[in-house]
Enzyme design. Structure first.
Site, PDB file in Angstrom:
ATOM      1  N   ARG A  83     -13.109   6.156  13.291  1.00  0.00           N
ATOM      2  CA  ARG A  83     -13.515   5.084  12.175  1.00  0.00           C
ATOM      3  C   ARG A  83     -15.102   4.731  12.517  1.00  0.00           C
ATOM      4  O   ARG A  83     -15.497   4.701  13.644  1.00  0.00           O
ATOM      5  CB  ARG A  83     -12.845   3.520  12.698  1.00  0.00           C
ATOM      6  CG  ARG A  83     -13.548   2.560  11.838  1.00  0.00           C
ATOM      7  CD  ARG A  83     -13.354   2.379  10.531  1.00  0.00           C
ATOM      8  NE  ARG A  83     -14.220   1.390   9.635  1.00  0.00           N
ATOM      9  CZ  ARG A  83     -13.901   0.043   9.504  1.00  0.00           C
ATOM     10  NH1 ARG A  83     -12.773  -0.256   9.745  1.00  0.00           N
ATOM     11  NH2 ARG A  83     -14.733  -0.844   8.666  1.00  0.00           N
ATOM     12  N   ARG A  92     -12.997   4.571   4.719  1.00  0.00           N
ATOM     13  CA  ARG A  92     -12.917   4.753   6.436  1.00  0.00           C
ATOM     14  C   ARG A  92     -11.732   5.318   6.419  1.00  0.00           C
ATOM     15  O   ARG A  92     -10.567   5.286   5.573  1.00  0.00           O
ATOM     16  CB  ARG A  92     -12.588   3.071   6.756  1.00  0.00           C
ATOM     17  CG  ARG A  92     -11.935   2.245   5.853  1.00  0.00           C
ATOM     18  CD  ARG A  92     -12.026   0.970   6.028  1.00  0.00           C
ATOM     19  NE  ARG A  92     -13.498   0.539   5.368  1.00  0.00           N
ATOM     20  CZ  ARG A  92     -13.641  -0.654   5.076  1.00  0.00           C
ATOM     21  NH1 ARG A  92     -13.019  -1.606   5.072  1.00  0.00           N
ATOM     22  NH2 ARG A  92     -14.875  -1.006   4.395  1.00  0.00           N
ATOM     23  N   ASP A  95      -9.000   1.098   8.717  1.00  0.00           N
ATOM     24  CA  ASP A  95      -9.281  -0.237   9.014  1.00  0.00           C
ATOM     25  C   ASP A  95      -8.032  -1.296   9.424  1.00  0.00           C
ATOM     26  O   ASP A  95      -7.043  -1.244   8.642  1.00  0.00           O
ATOM     27  CB  ASP A  95      -9.870  -0.848   7.371  1.00  0.00           C
ATOM     28  CG  ASP A  95     -10.686  -2.068   7.706  1.00  0.00           C
ATOM     29  OD1 ASP A  95     -11.162  -2.317   8.603  1.00  0.00           O
ATOM     30  OD2 ASP A  95     -10.342  -2.615   6.525  1.00  0.00           O
ATOM     31  N   ASP A  97      -7.412  -5.205  10.109  1.00  0.00           N
ATOM     32  CA  ASP A  97      -8.008  -6.458  10.169  1.00  0.00           C
ATOM     33  C   ASP A  97      -6.936  -7.603  10.586  1.00  0.00           C
ATOM     34  O   ASP A  97      -5.823  -7.409  10.114  1.00  0.00           O
ATOM     35  CB  ASP A  97      -8.164  -6.938   8.697  1.00  0.00           C
ATOM     36  CG  ASP A  97      -9.469  -6.207   8.101  1.00  0.00           C
ATOM     37  OD1 ASP A  97     -10.403  -5.894   8.847  1.00  0.00           O
ATOM     38  OD2 ASP A  97      -9.435  -5.878   6.861  1.00  0.00           O
TER      39      ASP A  97
END
Length: 158
Positions: A83, A92, A95, A97
């Site tokens: 990344r 990307r 990712d 989150d």
């Protein structure tokens, strides 16, 4: 103390499907965490970004890690996938989150929970609701209530 947490997963560079599946496998092996469930994978068009379509999913874990430590572990998994962060919303390889951390509301220089755009993105809401149809977003209410706001965002289950 063990906390239920939900992790948003997305990728649109390289073998995005394999990257999402590997991220789920890495979450299952994360020290201090237990993978409880992972949603189906979904294909979505980039929002506020460019590049190929994204592959997205949500994972549900139970963890003893503090929120900031969990965030660092997620960043380490992203880094293992190469990344890079050349600019905001860049395409990307992976990712991750932190969407929800129990019923906590966290606002620090490095972390905002619930994730600030959780209620604005079909690629987060749809897989989250697949795992937890009755879940509420702390400070915002039932996640289900936000689906009409994202109805115009194309998303397809793989």
């Amino acid at each position: 103390m063990r906390v239920n947490a939900y992790i948003g997963i997305g990728a649109n560079l390289g073998d995005a499907r394999a990257n999402v599946q590997d991220a789920i496998a890495r979450l299952a092996r994360l020290p201090g965490a237990t993978l409880l469930a992972a949603s189906s994978s979904y294909r979505t068009a980039p929002i506020d970004s460019s590049g190929d379509d994204y592959i997205n999913a949500v994972a549900h874990i139970r963890t003893s890690l503090p929120a900031e430590a969990l965030l660092q572990a997620l960043h380490a998994i992203e880094t293992a996938h190469g990344r890079e962060r050349p600019y905001r919303n860049a395409p990307r390889t992976l990712d991750l989150d932190l969407l929800l951390y129990g019923d906590q509301q966290i606002s620090s220089p490095t972390l905002s929970v619930p994730h600030p755009r959780l209620t604005e993105r079909a690629f987060v809401l749809v897989p989250l609701l697949e795992l937890a149809p009755a879940i509420a977003v702390p400070g915002a209410g039932p996640a289900q209530a936000f689906l009409p706001k994202v109805a115009d965002q194309a998303i397809s289950k793989l």
